[in-house]
Design an enzyme around this catalytic site. Structure first.
Site, PDB file in Angstrom:
ATOM      1  N   TRP A  26       5.832  -9.827  -6.289  1.00 32.99           N
ATOM      2  CA  TRP A  26       4.515 -10.398  -6.626  1.00 32.99           C
ATOM      3  C   TRP A  26       3.521  -9.540  -7.292  1.00 32.99           C
ATOM      4  O   TRP A  26       2.706  -9.842  -7.717  1.00 32.99           O
ATOM      5  CB  TRP A  26       3.844 -10.735  -5.207  1.00 32.99           C
ATOM      6  CG  TRP A  26       3.687  -9.993  -4.234  1.00 32.99           C
ATOM      7  CD1 TRP A  26       2.792  -8.971  -3.880  1.00 32.99           C
ATOM      8  CD2 TRP A  26       4.740  -9.759  -3.116  1.00 32.99           C
ATOM      9  NE1 TRP A  26       3.307  -8.332  -2.868  1.00 32.99           N
ATOM     10  CE2 TRP A  26       4.304  -8.533  -2.250  1.00 32.99           C
ATOM     11  CE3 TRP A  26       5.963 -10.554  -2.857  1.00 32.99           C
ATOM     12  CZ2 TRP A  26       5.053  -8.106  -0.987  1.00 32.99           C
ATOM     13  CZ3 TRP A  26       6.772  -9.965  -1.666  1.00 32.99           C
ATOM     14  CH2 TRP A  26       6.251  -9.069  -0.891  1.00 32.99           C
ATOM     15  N   GLU A  39      -0.418 -13.606  -0.871  1.00 31.20           N
ATOM     16  CA  GLU A  39      -1.257 -13.339   0.042  1.00 31.20           C
ATOM     17  C   GLU A  39      -1.183 -14.151   1.181  1.00 31.20           C
ATOM     18  O   GLU A  39      -1.222 -13.850   2.470  1.00 31.20           O
ATOM     19  CB  GLU A  39      -2.504 -13.243  -0.370  1.00 31.20           C
ATOM     20  CG  GLU A  39      -2.767 -11.884  -1.356  1.00 31.20           C
ATOM     21  CD  GLU A  39      -2.492 -10.802  -0.871  1.00 31.20           C
ATOM     22  OE1 GLU A  39      -2.440 -10.460   0.261  1.00 31.20           O
ATOM     23  OE2 GLU A  39      -1.778  -9.852  -1.874  1.00 31.20           O
ATOM     24  N   THR A  45       3.443 -11.618   8.353  1.00 31.57           N
ATOM     25  CA  THR A  45       4.878 -11.618   7.949  1.00 31.57           C
ATOM     26  C   THR A  45       5.138 -10.120   7.277  1.00 31.57           C
ATOM     27  O   THR A  45       4.400  -9.988   6.227  1.00 31.57           O
ATOM     28  CB  THR A  45       5.209 -12.724   7.108  1.00 31.57           C
ATOM     29  OG1 THR A  45       4.852 -14.015   7.834  1.00 31.57           O
ATOM     30  CG2 THR A  45       6.828 -13.095   7.071  1.00 31.57           C
ATOM     31  N   LEU A  82       9.848 -18.907   8.119  1.00 30.84           N
ATOM     32  CA  LEU A  82       8.839 -17.922   7.771  1.00 30.84           C
ATOM     33  C   LEU A  82       7.560 -18.015   8.949  1.00 30.84           C
ATOM     34  O   LEU A  82       6.984 -17.130   9.251  1.00 30.84           O
ATOM     35  CB  LEU A  82       8.052 -18.180   6.491  1.00 30.84           C
ATOM     36  CG  LEU A  82       8.516 -17.610   5.038  1.00 30.84           C
ATOM     37  CD1 LEU A  82       7.894 -18.251   4.001  1.00 30.84           C
ATOM     38  CD2 LEU A  82       8.480 -16.244   5.058  1.00 30.84           C
ATOM     39  N   TYR A 119     -10.042 -11.237   4.734  1.00 29.85           N
ATOM     40  CA  TYR A 119      -8.953 -10.411   4.204  1.00 29.85           C
ATOM     41  C   TYR A 119      -8.336 -10.697   2.967  1.00 29.85           C
ATOM     42  O   TYR A 119      -8.273 -10.274   1.981  1.00 29.85           O
ATOM     43  CB  TYR A 119      -8.109  -9.973   5.282  1.00 29.85           C
ATOM     44  CG  TYR A 119      -6.882  -9.409   4.708  1.00 29.85           C
ATOM     45  CD1 TYR A 119      -6.966  -7.893   4.755  1.00 29.85           C
ATOM     46  CD2 TYR A 119      -5.604  -9.589   4.402  1.00 29.85           C
ATOM     47  CE1 TYR A 119      -5.809  -6.880   4.015  1.00 29.85           C
ATOM     48  CE2 TYR A 119      -4.564  -9.054   3.763  1.00 29.85           C
ATOM     49  CZ  TYR A 119      -4.789  -7.574   3.717  1.00 29.85           C
ATOM     50  OH  TYR A 119      -3.932  -6.921   3.283  1.00 29.85           O
ATOM     51  N   ASP A 137      -7.672  -4.927   6.499  1.00 27.27           N
ATOM     52  CA  ASP A 137      -6.941  -5.238   7.787  1.00 27.27           C
ATOM     53  C   ASP A 137      -6.705  -3.977   8.379  1.00 27.27           C
ATOM     54  O   ASP A 137      -7.130  -3.067   8.225  1.00 27.27           O
ATOM     55  CB  ASP A 137      -5.738  -5.950   7.291  1.00 27.27           C
ATOM     56  CG  ASP A 137      -4.643  -4.987   6.509  1.00 27.27           C
ATOM     57  OD1 ASP A 137      -5.045  -3.857   6.287  1.00 27.27           O
ATOM     58  OD2 ASP A 137      -3.282  -5.361   6.338  1.00 27.27           O
ATOM     59  N   GLU A 180      -4.406  -2.792  -3.711  1.00 24.29           N
ATOM     60  CA  GLU A 180      -2.895  -2.629  -3.270  1.00 24.29           C
ATOM     61  C   GLU A 180      -2.418  -1.208  -2.834  1.00 24.29           C
ATOM     62  O   GLU A 180      -1.451  -0.788  -2.050  1.00 24.29           O
ATOM     63  CB  GLU A 180      -2.058  -3.141  -4.425  1.00 24.29           C
ATOM     64  CG  GLU A 180      -1.965  -4.669  -4.815  1.00 24.29           C
ATOM     65  CD  GLU A 180      -0.899  -5.110  -5.796  1.00 24.29           C
ATOM     66  OE1 GLU A 180      -0.687  -6.257  -5.795  1.00 24.29           O
ATOM     67  OE2 GLU A 180      -0.707  -4.316  -6.720  1.00 24.29           O
ATOM     68  N   CYS A 207      -8.189  14.493   4.144  1.00 23.02           N
ATOM     69  CA  CYS A 207      -8.294  13.699   5.338  1.00 23.02           C
ATOM     70  C   CYS A 207      -8.793  14.508   6.540  1.00 23.02           C
ATOM     71  O   CYS A 207      -8.167  15.520   6.929  1.00 23.02           O
ATOM     72  CB  CYS A 207      -6.705  13.239   5.593  1.00 23.02           C
ATOM     73  SG  CYS A 207      -6.557  12.221   7.086  1.00 23.02           S
TER      74      CYS A 207
HETATM   75  N1  ADE Z   1       0.276  -7.464   2.774  1.00 19.20           N
HETATM   76  C1  ADE Z   1      -0.822  -8.370   2.264  1.00 19.20           C
HETATM   77  N2  ADE Z   1      -0.878  -8.185   1.006  1.00 19.20           N
HETATM   78  C2  ADE Z   1       0.076  -7.504   0.322  1.00 19.20           C
HETATM   79  C3  ADE Z   1       0.094  -7.245  -0.843  1.00 19.20           C
HETATM   80  N3  ADE Z   1      -0.270  -7.751  -1.847  1.00 19.20           N
HETATM   81  N4  ADE Z   1       1.301  -6.229  -1.066  1.00 19.20           N
HETATM   82  C4  ADE Z   1       1.962  -5.528   0.009  1.00 19.20           C
HETATM   83  N5  ADE Z   1       1.593  -5.825   1.372  1.00 19.20           N
HETATM   84  C5  ADE Z   1       0.683  -6.696   1.519  1.00 19.20           C
END
Ligand code: ADE
Length: 329
Positions: A26, A39, A45, A82, A119, A137, A180, A207
């Site tokens: 994606w 998303e 998942t 899923l 989110y 998140d 991302e 950090c």
């Molecule tokens: N978790 C939720 N959205 C995500 C994404 N775009 N890439 C990787 N993990 C995700």
């Protein structure tokens, strides 16, 4: 102070992301529809589970119009395995809305789509629309509370708002990469289980938690409630080469097909018991402890009776019942 640290952390994070990001399907194409799909699939998942399913789903429904035109059963069938099927139903509804009215252009418009919470609205807005809207998140809360050594309880409802407001102030123009990158750092370096890999982190030198040797103390959380445990008897009734199914009502797994079942401890229906086995399935808030029975029965009209191949091809059966599918031959 917090804003300064965060603002100084943006550049190193983006550089790190460009070099180390995982090659995920994606991330190749960022149309509104493909981002909405990924998303929603990624809600609850794992990335590994979504990878192959995302590509397959897009092959089956390549455009928002093709998805809008499909039947709900077809959509559910392509979501099978899923879990959390309300996502598939919401995606289908969202596709119909978009096919009719066009794609939303604002966070508010995205947030109004079914199945899209804060989110996901942030993720879609920043990844597909180029808006400076964060997606906060648990992963993002973890990396930020460590970066800032922030001891607030992340289970308080105000924590997400606090960090969203803070992120909004430092968003760079590369909104998709930044969103991302935050997710990626939480997924592969500042990991949820086990110690963070600080040696590989672009924030190693800024950090606050790491500099104080206190990574393990963040994030601060409320103790989680244990899952509710439910015990069920599951009946796989077989009459000739057909098996009994029924549609689930309101609540968990609403509208999917299932084998007849009842709370454990009731009567075992009459008929010859051919097989018996126990299985467990874990949902987010509930755990099912199941005892399954394969029973030779007469066709009873209160159920739908289907052959093994019909069940595999046409009925979306929740993964929770997977352990009993080996009896469906
Ligand atoms: N978790 C939720 N959205 C995500 C994404 N775009 N890439 C990787 N993990 C995700």
């Amino acid at each position: 102070m917090e804003e300064e640290i965060l603002s100084g952390a943006v550049g190193p994070l983006l550089c790190w992301y460009r070099e180390h990001r995982r090659d995920l399907p994606w991330r190749k194409e960022r149309t509104f529809y493909s981002v909405l799909l990924s998303e929603l699939m990624l809600q609850q998942t794992r990335v590994e589970a979504v990878k192959e399913r995302y590509t397959r789903f897009l092959e089956r429904f390549p455009t928002v119009e093709s998805l809008a035109a499909a039947s709900e059963d077809e959509v559910l069938k392509n979501w099978e395995g899923l879990g959390y099927y309300s996502r598939a139903r919401n995606l289908h509804k969202a596709a119909k809305i978009i096919a009719e009215r066009g794609e939303p252009r604002t966070w508010v418009g995205v947030r109004a789509l079914p199945g899209v919470g804060d989110y996901t609205a942030g993720a879609i807005s920043s990844i597909a629309l180029g808006l400076k809207e964060p997606a906060v998140d648990g992963n993002v809360l973890r990396i930020l509370t460590r970066l800032l050594a922030d001891g607030r309880n992340i289970d308080e409802s105000t924590a997400k708002k606090h960090f969203s407001d803070l992120l909004r102030k430092v968003y760079p123009p590369e909104t998709a990469d930044f969103t991302e990158a935050l997710m990626e750092l939480g997924a592969i370096v500042c990991v949820p289980n086990g110690p963070p890999m600080c040696g590989a982190c672009p924030w190693e030198s800024c950090c606050k938690a790491h500099l104080a040797g206190r990574e393990g103390e963040f994030p601060v959380r409320e103790k989680k409630k244990p899952r509710r445990r439910e015990t069920l008897d599951v009946f796989i009734f077989r009459a000739g080469d057909r098996y009994a199914l029924r549609k689930r009502g309101a609540g968990l797994l609403n509208g999917l097909w299932e084998f007849p079942n009842s709370p454990a401890g009731g009567e075992i229906p009459c008929g010859k018991v051919l097989e018996k086995k126990c299985a467990k399935h874990i949902f987010t808030h509930v755990e099912w402890q199941m005892t399954g029975y394969l029973i030779e029965a007469e066709e009873d009209p209160q159920y739908i009776w289907a052959t093994a191949s019909e069940i595999r091809e046409r009925f979306a059966i929740p993964s929770a019942f997977k352990a009993f599918m080996e009896w469906i031959k």
